[in-house]
Scaffold this active site. Structure first.
Site, PDB file in Angstrom:
ATOM      1  N   GLY A  20       0.834  -1.206   0.000  1.00  0.00           N
ATOM      2  CA  GLY A  20       0.000   0.000   0.000  1.00  0.00           C
ATOM      3  C   GLY A  20       0.868   1.255   0.000  1.00  0.00           C
ATOM      4  O   GLY A  20       1.858   1.312   0.720  1.00  0.00           O
ATOM      5  N   ARG A  48     -25.163   8.789  11.172  1.00  0.00           N
ATOM      6  CA  ARG A  48     -24.600   8.782   9.818  1.00  0.00           C
ATOM      7  C   ARG A  48     -23.276   8.019   9.865  1.00  0.00           C
ATOM      8  O   ARG A  48     -22.576   8.049  10.869  1.00  0.00           O
ATOM      9  CB  ARG A  48     -24.297  10.209   9.339  1.00  0.00           C
ATOM     10  CG  ARG A  48     -25.529  11.073   9.157  1.00  0.00           C
ATOM     11  CD  ARG A  48     -26.332  10.631   7.922  1.00  0.00           C
ATOM     12  NE  ARG A  48     -27.404  11.566   7.627  1.00  0.00           N
ATOM     13  CZ  ARG A  48     -28.606  11.573   8.196  1.00  0.00           C
ATOM     14  NH1 ARG A  48     -28.900  10.681   9.132  1.00  0.00           N
ATOM     15  NH2 ARG A  48     -29.511  12.460   7.856  1.00  0.00           N
ATOM     16  N   ASP A 104       1.758  -0.513  11.818  1.00  0.00           N
ATOM     17  CA  ASP A 104       1.553  -1.851  12.385  1.00  0.00           C
ATOM     18  C   ASP A 104       2.844  -2.631  12.611  1.00  0.00           C
ATOM     19  O   ASP A 104       2.810  -3.852  12.737  1.00  0.00           O
ATOM     20  CB  ASP A 104       0.591  -2.659  11.494  1.00  0.00           C
ATOM     21  CG  ASP A 104       1.078  -2.751  10.049  1.00  0.00           C
ATOM     22  OD1 ASP A 104       2.085  -2.107   9.703  1.00  0.00           O
ATOM     23  OD2 ASP A 104       0.454  -3.483   9.259  1.00  0.00           O
ATOM     24  N   ASP A 107      -0.482   2.281   8.280  1.00  0.00           N
ATOM     25  CA  ASP A 107      -1.076   1.487   9.363  1.00  0.00           C
ATOM     26  C   ASP A 107      -0.333   1.567  10.698  1.00  0.00           C
ATOM     27  O   ASP A 107      -0.917   1.276  11.742  1.00  0.00           O
ATOM     28  CB  ASP A 107      -1.165   0.004   8.939  1.00  0.00           C
ATOM     29  CG  ASP A 107      -2.025  -0.193   7.703  1.00  0.00           C
ATOM     30  OD1 ASP A 107      -2.815   0.701   7.394  1.00  0.00           O
ATOM     31  OD2 ASP A 107      -1.882  -1.244   7.057  1.00  0.00           O
ATOM     32  N   ALA A 131     -12.959  12.152  19.932  1.00  0.00           N
ATOM     33  CA  ALA A 131     -14.074  11.218  19.711  1.00  0.00           C
ATOM     34  C   ALA A 131     -14.656  10.738  21.031  1.00  0.00           C
ATOM     35  O   ALA A 131     -13.940  10.568  22.018  1.00  0.00           O
ATOM     36  CB  ALA A 131     -13.579  10.025  18.900  1.00  0.00           C
TER      37      ALA A 131
HETATM   38  P1  ATP Z   1       0.816  -2.534   3.483  1.00  0.00           P
HETATM   39  O1  ATP Z   1       0.592  -3.379   4.718  1.00  0.00           O
HETATM   40  O2  ATP Z   1       0.998  -1.107   3.806  1.00  0.00           O
HETATM   41  O3  ATP Z   1      -0.197  -2.745   2.399  1.00  0.00           O
HETATM   42  P2  ATP Z   1       2.790  -4.493   2.726  1.00  0.00           P
HETATM   43  O4  ATP Z   1       4.185  -4.355   2.258  1.00  0.00           O
HETATM   44  O5  ATP Z   1       2.577  -5.261   4.003  1.00  0.00           O
HETATM   45  O6  ATP Z   1       2.210  -3.020   2.836  1.00  0.00           O
HETATM   46  P3  ATP Z   1       1.684  -6.675   1.172  1.00  0.00           P
HETATM   47  O7  ATP Z   1       0.629  -6.685   0.132  1.00  0.00           O
HETATM   48  O8  ATP Z   1       1.519  -7.555   2.348  1.00  0.00           O
HETATM   49  O9  ATP Z   1       1.892  -5.154   1.576  1.00  0.00           O
HETATM   50  O10 ATP Z   1       3.079  -7.097   0.476  1.00  0.00           O
HETATM   51  C1  ATP Z   1       3.563  -6.417  -0.670  1.00  0.00           C
HETATM   52  C2  ATP Z   1       4.267  -7.378  -1.584  1.00  0.00           C
HETATM   53  O11 ATP Z   1       5.406  -7.944  -0.916  1.00  0.00           O
HETATM   54  C3  ATP Z   1       3.458  -8.594  -2.024  1.00  0.00           C
HETATM   55  O12 ATP Z   1       2.568  -8.324  -3.066  1.00  0.00           O
HETATM   56  C4  ATP Z   1       4.568  -9.535  -2.470  1.00  0.00           C
HETATM   57  O13 ATP Z   1       5.046  -9.187  -3.750  1.00  0.00           O
HETATM   58  C5  ATP Z   1       5.668  -9.235  -1.448  1.00  0.00           C
HETATM   59  N1  ATP Z   1       5.601 -10.244  -0.385  1.00  0.00           N
HETATM   60  C6  ATP Z   1       4.722 -10.336   0.627  1.00  0.00           C
HETATM   61  N2  ATP Z   1       4.943 -11.438   1.375  1.00  0.00           N
HETATM   62  C7  ATP Z   1       5.985 -12.076   0.807  1.00  0.00           C
HETATM   63  C8  ATP Z   1       6.692 -13.277   1.095  1.00  0.00           C
HETATM   64  N3  ATP Z   1       6.369 -14.058   2.126  1.00  0.00           N
HETATM   65  N4  ATP Z   1       7.727 -13.607   0.284  1.00  0.00           N
HETATM   66  C9  ATP Z   1       8.061 -12.845  -0.764  1.00  0.00           C
HETATM   67  N5  ATP Z   1       7.445 -11.710  -1.085  1.00  0.00           N
HETATM   68  C10 ATP Z   1       6.417 -11.322  -0.328  1.00  0.00           C
END
Ligand code: ATP
Length: 322
Positions: A11, A246, A129, A127, A186
């Site tokens: 994201g 709402r 997180d 997030d 809130a």
């Molecule tokens: P956000 O939580 O902000 O959306 P994020 O980096 O956690 O960000 P994800 O969709 O979980 O988003 O991961 C992004 C990309 O990272 C995935 O689409 C994939 O290409 C790669 N990825 C995620 N997990 C793995 C994994 N276990 N091994 C290899 N690549 C991974």
């Protein structure tokens, strides 16, 4: 001279551009060559990359989103996909990679490191997180966007004596709801980490109504499955507390906008540190901020840490909203 690759993945988050800028500018400052890889791991596998120079990152520090674009890529989760990725990185003589994204993107970076390809992660997600860092890039901007929206909703909900349920993002993490709920004053904050029943929320509303207060803001994180959707809650509050309710789902507006000063500075500091680590020959690390100090940590250790919820802040918010 090292050649560094940089990509944004998962994201998007405001401040990612400031991080890209910091990576590119510090790398060039230290005499490195930099490749910008478009559309995250997907773009890597499609060989969508180009060399960046100082002006490639000019005029982007104030822009939301990511100039490198972002995506999700299932193929990169397979060993075959990653082998293909490493082959492409080697073809362009890229020695190491900076990955800007959330925990999923860090998993990808970790897997690359395990295959012997040096990678460093920079936390970019609204997030907040990730446990190992106090803040992720984009969280502060998203929080301010939510606060701004709450202030506007408050004006109208007060004029019409309405209850407004504001649904905010955060996936399984309630930080965005908690922090923006506190700053937005809130009356009720609903997060996935804390048990609260719809009966309790109704009771709280009735108590404030008895005091003569007819408007109320409820900040609700997405992903609170136990009490259903914001619309389920609206139905209950309408039926049982007789309130005029709402629902406002803020949605993707939270992911956009010019990054705050905090996010720009954080991104600049983290991007610079990531390059320094790579130049020191480090790999499989993530950078973060703790007590206003930039830190780095083993990527696996960071990924294994379970996010803790700030219960003290949640309890304080409850006291302040009686
Ligand atoms: P956000 O939580 O902000 O959306 P994020 O980096 O956690 O960000 P994800 O969709 O979980 O988003 O991961 C992004 C990309 O990272 C995935 O689409 C994939 O290409 C790669 N990825 C995620 N997990 C793995 C994994 N276990 N091994 C290899 N690549 C991974």
């Amino acid at each position: 001279m090292k050649t560094i690759g940089v990509l944004t993945s998962g994201g998007d988050a405001p401040g990612m551009n400031a991080a890209i800028r910091a990576v590119v500018r510090s790398a060039i400052y230290y005499g490195c060559k930099v490749y910008g890889i478009n559309r995250g791991y997907k773009g890597l596998l499609e060989e969508d990359l180009e060399e960046m120079n100082l002006s490639s990152v000019g005029d982007i520090i104030q822009r939301g989103g990511t100039v490198l674009k972002s995506s999700r890529c299932e193929e990169f989760k397979t060993e075959e996909g990653r082998l293909k990725g490493v082959k492409i990185l080697k073809k362009y003589k890229i020695d190491c990679l900076v990955v800007i994204g959330g925990d999923g993107s860090f998993n990808g970076a970790n897997k690359l490191s395990e295959m012997g390809f040096p990678a460093i992660g920079i936390p970019g997600t609204i997030d907040n997180d990730l446990e190992y860092t106090d803040y992720t890039i984009g969280f502060d901007t998203a929080m301010n966007t939510v606060i701004d929206a709450i202030s506007k909703i408050r004006d109208t909900s007060s004029s019409h004596e309405r209850v407004n349920i504001v649904e905010v993002m955060g996936r399984h993490c309630g930080d965005l709801a908690l922090y923006s709920g506190i700053a937005g004053g809130a009356e009720t904050i609903i997060v996935p980490e804390m048990e609260i029943s719809s009966d309790e929320i109704t009771q709280r509303l009735k108590t404030t109504q008895k005091r003569g207060k007819r408007h109320s803001i409820i900040v609700m994180a997405e992903g609170v499955e136990k009490i259903g959707s914001a619309n389920d809650l609206k139905k209950k509050l309408t039926e049982e507390a007789g309130a005029d309710v709402r629902v406002t789902v803020l949605g993707h507006v939270q992911r956009g906008g010019s990054p705050t000063a905090f996010d720009r500075i954080l991104a600049s500091r983290l991007g610079s540190r990531a390059v320094e680590l790579l130049l020191d020959g480090k790999s499989a690390r993530v950078v973060g901020i703790r007590d206003n100090q930039i830190i780095d940590m083993d990527i696996q250790e960071a990924l294994s840490m379970k996010k803790t919820f700030k219960k003290d802040l949640y309890e304080m918010a409850k006291v302040l909203s009686i």
